[in-house]
Design a protein around this motif. Structure first.
Motif, PDB file in Angstrom:
ATOM      1  N   LYS A 224       0.818  -1.221   0.000  1.00  0.00           N
ATOM      2  CA  LYS A 224       0.000   0.000   0.000  1.00  0.00           C
ATOM      3  C   LYS A 224       0.847   1.264   0.000  1.00  0.00           C
ATOM      4  CE  LYS A 224      -3.929  -2.079   2.447  1.00  0.00           C
ATOM      5  NZ  LYS A 224      -4.718  -2.072   3.703  1.00  0.00           N
ATOM      6  N   SER A 225       2.074   1.156   0.525  1.00  0.00           N
ATOM      7  CA  SER A 225       2.892   2.365   0.691  1.00  0.00           C
ATOM      8  C   SER A 225       4.097   2.396  -0.244  1.00  0.00           C
ATOM      9  CB  SER A 225       3.369   2.473   2.145  1.00  0.00           C
ATOM     10  OG  SER A 225       4.099   1.317   2.534  1.00  0.00           O
ATOM     11  N   LEU A 226       4.022   1.681  -1.355  1.00  0.00           N
ATOM     12  CA  LEU A 226       5.115   1.735  -2.329  1.00  0.00           C
ATOM     13  C   LEU A 226       5.351   3.177  -2.760  1.00  0.00           C
ATOM     14  CD1 LEU A 226       4.379  -1.300  -4.703  1.00  0.00           C
ATOM     15  CD2 LEU A 226       6.217  -1.110  -3.028  1.00  0.00           C
ATOM     16  N   GLU A 227       6.619   3.543  -2.889  1.00  0.00           N
ATOM     17  CA  GLU A 227       6.927   4.913  -3.289  1.00  0.00           C
ATOM     18  C   GLU A 227       6.357   5.234  -4.667  1.00  0.00           C
ATOM     19  OE1 GLU A 227      11.107   5.411  -3.439  1.00  0.00           O
ATOM     20  OE2 GLU A 227      11.453   3.850  -4.934  1.00  0.00           O
ATOM     21  N   GLN A 228       6.189   4.189  -5.487  1.00  0.00           N
ATOM     22  CA  GLN A 228       5.635   4.435  -6.827  1.00  0.00           C
ATOM     23  C   GLN A 228       4.203   4.951  -6.772  1.00  0.00           C
ATOM     24  OE1 GLN A 228       7.323   1.652  -6.057  1.00  0.00           O
ATOM     25  NE2 GLN A 228       9.120   1.696  -7.408  1.00  0.00           N
ATOM     26  N   HIS A 229       3.470   4.578  -5.704  1.00  0.00           N
ATOM     27  CA  HIS A 229       2.089   5.074  -5.579  1.00  0.00           C
ATOM     28  C   HIS A 229       2.080   6.604  -5.494  1.00  0.00           C
ATOM     29  CE1 HIS A 229       0.559   1.115  -5.408  1.00  0.00           C
ATOM     30  NE2 HIS A 229       0.864   0.847  -4.158  1.00  0.00           N
ATOM     31  N   SER A 230       2.905   7.145  -4.610  1.00  0.00           N
ATOM     32  CA  SER A 230       2.948   8.602  -4.450  1.00  0.00           C
ATOM     33  C   SER A 230       3.557   9.267  -5.680  1.00  0.00           C
ATOM     34  CB  SER A 230       3.751   8.980  -3.196  1.00  0.00           C
ATOM     35  OG  SER A 230       5.058   8.441  -3.247  1.00  0.00           O
ATOM     36  N   GLU A 231       4.557   8.594  -6.276  1.00  0.00           N
ATOM     37  CA  GLU A 231       5.160   9.147  -7.494  1.00  0.00           C
ATOM     38  C   GLU A 231       4.127   9.246  -8.613  1.00  0.00           C
ATOM     39  OE1 GLU A 231       8.459   6.701  -8.461  1.00  0.00           O
ATOM     40  OE2 GLU A 231       9.693   7.368  -6.770  1.00  0.00           O
ATOM     41  N   LEU A 232       3.312   8.202  -8.763  1.00  0.00           N
ATOM     42  CA  LEU A 232       2.306   8.200  -9.819  1.00  0.00           C
ATOM     43  C   LEU A 232       1.230   9.250  -9.573  1.00  0.00           C
ATOM     44  CD1 LEU A 232       1.982   4.370 -10.465  1.00  0.00           C
ATOM     45  CD2 LEU A 232       2.758   6.092 -12.103  1.00  0.00           C
ATOM     46  N   MET A 233       0.894   9.479  -8.308  1.00  0.00           N
ATOM     47  CA  MET A 233      -0.073  10.540  -7.998  1.00  0.00           C
ATOM     48  C   MET A 233       0.487  11.896  -8.413  1.00  0.00           C
ATOM     49  SD  MET A 233      -1.741   9.477  -4.312  1.00  0.00           S
ATOM     50  CE  MET A 233      -2.687  11.006  -4.300  1.00  0.00           C
ATOM     51  N   ALA A 234       1.778  12.115  -8.089  1.00  0.00           N
ATOM     52  CA  ALA A 234       2.407  13.385  -8.466  1.00  0.00           C
ATOM     53  C   ALA A 234       2.500  13.511  -9.981  1.00  0.00           C
ATOM     54  CB  ALA A 234       3.799  13.484  -7.835  1.00  0.00           C
ATOM     55  N   LEU A 235       2.870  12.425 -10.646  1.00  0.00           N
ATOM     56  CA  LEU A 235       2.974  12.445 -12.103  1.00  0.00           C
ATOM     57  C   LEU A 235       1.612  12.675 -12.748  1.00  0.00           C
ATOM     58  CD1 LEU A 235       5.464   9.483 -12.634  1.00  0.00           C
ATOM     59  CD2 LEU A 235       5.931  11.902 -13.048  1.00  0.00           C
ATOM     60  N   SER A 236       0.577  12.088 -12.160  1.00  0.00           N
ATOM     61  CA  SER A 236      -0.778  12.286 -12.677  1.00  0.00           C
ATOM     62  C   SER A 236      -1.185  13.753 -12.556  1.00  0.00           C
ATOM     63  CB  SER A 236      -1.769  11.398 -11.913  1.00  0.00           C
ATOM     64  OG  SER A 236      -3.090  11.623 -12.357  1.00  0.00           O
ATOM     65  N   GLY A 237      -0.802  14.368 -11.437  1.00  0.00           N
ATOM     66  CA  GLY A 237      -1.096  15.793 -11.264  1.00  0.00           C
ATOM     67  C   GLY A 237      -0.394  16.636 -12.314  1.00  0.00           C
ATOM     68  N   ARG A 238       0.878  16.290 -12.576  1.00  0.00           N
ATOM     69  CA  ARG A 238       1.620  17.011 -13.614  1.00  0.00           C
ATOM     70  C   ARG A 238       0.985  16.801 -14.989  1.00  0.00           C
ATOM     71  NH1 ARG A 238       7.680  15.267 -13.508  1.00  0.00           N
ATOM     72  NH2 ARG A 238       7.652  16.596 -15.375  1.00  0.00           N
ATOM     73  N   ALA A 239       0.509  15.571 -15.227  1.00  0.00           N
ATOM     74  CA  ALA A 239      -0.135  15.283 -16.510  1.00  0.00           C
ATOM     75  C   ALA A 239      -1.401  16.113 -16.676  1.00  0.00           C
ATOM     76  CB  ALA A 239      -0.457  13.793 -16.613  1.00  0.00           C
ATOM     77  N   ASP A 240      -2.156  16.279 -15.591  1.00  0.00           N
ATOM     78  CA  ASP A 240      -3.367  17.099 -15.659  1.00  0.00           C
ATOM     79  C   ASP A 240      -3.033  18.547 -15.991  1.00  0.00           C
ATOM     80  OD1 ASP A 240      -4.925  14.913 -15.075  1.00  0.00           O
ATOM     81  OD2 ASP A 240      -5.081  15.352 -12.933  1.00  0.00           O
ATOM     82  N   VAL A 241      -1.977  19.054 -15.346  1.00  0.00           N
ATOM     83  CA  VAL A 241      -1.565  20.440 -15.601  1.00  0.00           C
ATOM     84  C   VAL A 241      -1.119  20.594 -17.053  1.00  0.00           C
ATOM     85  CG1 VAL A 241       0.143  22.213 -15.052  1.00  0.00           C
ATOM     86  CG2 VAL A 241      -0.930  20.904 -13.210  1.00  0.00           C
ATOM     87  N   MET A 242      -0.325  19.626 -17.517  1.00  0.00           N
ATOM     88  CA  MET A 242       0.137  19.690 -18.906  1.00  0.00           C
ATOM     89  C   MET A 242      -1.021  19.580 -19.883  1.00  0.00           C
ATOM     90  SD  MET A 242       3.724  17.614 -19.222  1.00  0.00           S
ATOM     91  CE  MET A 242       5.181  18.146 -18.330  1.00  0.00           C
TER      92      MET A 242
END
Length: 245
Positions: free
Chosen positions: A29-47
């Motif tokens: 549940k706490s894999l670092e990739q989870h938080s990374e993907l959330m951040a990347l998804s946010g960047r994708a939305d902005v882009m």
């Protein structure tokens, strides 16, 4: 409840396996990739929003350029028509009128061509801006795919480990009577996972509280096949030669 010391010791194995499974589930549940993907998804939305805005700017510039080009075409055709009329008229008055109109039309054409150049530059700048954000989005999507692959690989490893733990747990649980197993599960739920604990040196390994006074004496006097509980955390206390009682 009665249970042999050997059967009670099996609870410690169950507890260890459950603890390990809980750790693996927490890791999943706490894999670092989870938080990374959330951040990347946010960047994708902005882009995505930036891309939409820049595409709007580009379409506005292209629309304006088409309008200017249409105006230029109309004026050029008007000039060609008037120049043809000048060539085919013998009226001085008509020639003067046409000459005046031609001068105005050529001034208008010059102005339009200046505007056309400026708008073409806007179109080029807007196209470059769109190309830039598209390149950034492609790079970001590649990063997202790579991060997803890393997450999926790690989740696969954890899932396999959990599967092995569950098989081991099933084998250990089979060595415990249904009654004792049910009690263990009940304590596990009530104590948020802390169902059985080794009593070592008169200290509960579940809550690290040391038994003293009447609590210690009660456990000390209980037959070895009695199932006893920690007076502090409520876990099943498993007594061994390490218990110090």
């Amino acid at each position: 409840m009665k249970a042999s010391p050997a059967e009670q010791k099996e609870l410690l194995r169950l507890q260890a396996l459950d603890n390990k499974a809980q750790q693996l589930e927490h890791q999943a549940k706490s894999l670092e990739q989870h938080s990374e993907l959330m951040a990347l998804s946010g960047r994708a939305d902005v882009m995505g929003g930036t891309h939409t805005t820049r595409m709007g700017d580009l379409e506005d510039a292209r629309t304006e350029l088409r309008r200017i080009e249409s105006d230029v075409d109309v004026v050029e055709k008007r000039i060609a028509r008037d120049e043809d009329r000048v060539q085919h008229t013998s009226s001085v008055k008509d020639v003067q009128a046409l000459s005046t109109e031609l001068a105005a039309l050529k001034k208008r054409l010059f102005d339009l061509e200046e505007i056309e150049i400026a708008v073409m530059e806007r179109v080029e700048a807007a196209e470059a801006a769109v190309a830039e954000v598209r390149s950034d989005r492609e790079t970001l999507q590649l990063t997202i795919r790579e991060t997803e692959q890393q997450r999926d690989t790690r989740l696969g490893e954890l899932t396999r480990s959990l599967g092995e733990l569950h098989r081991d747990r099933d084998a250990v649980a089979a060595a415990v009577s249904p009654e004792l197993g049910a009690l263990y599960e009940k304590r596990k739920i009530a104590n948020r996972g802390n169902a059985a604990a080794l009593l070592r040196a008169r200290t509960c390994s579940g809550c690290t509280m040391t038994l003293t006074g009447r609590d210690l004496e009660s456990v000390r006097q209980a037959p070895e096949d009695d199932v006893v509980f920690c007076p502090d955390c409520g876990a099943i206390l498993v007594r061994t030669e390490e218990s110090g009682i």
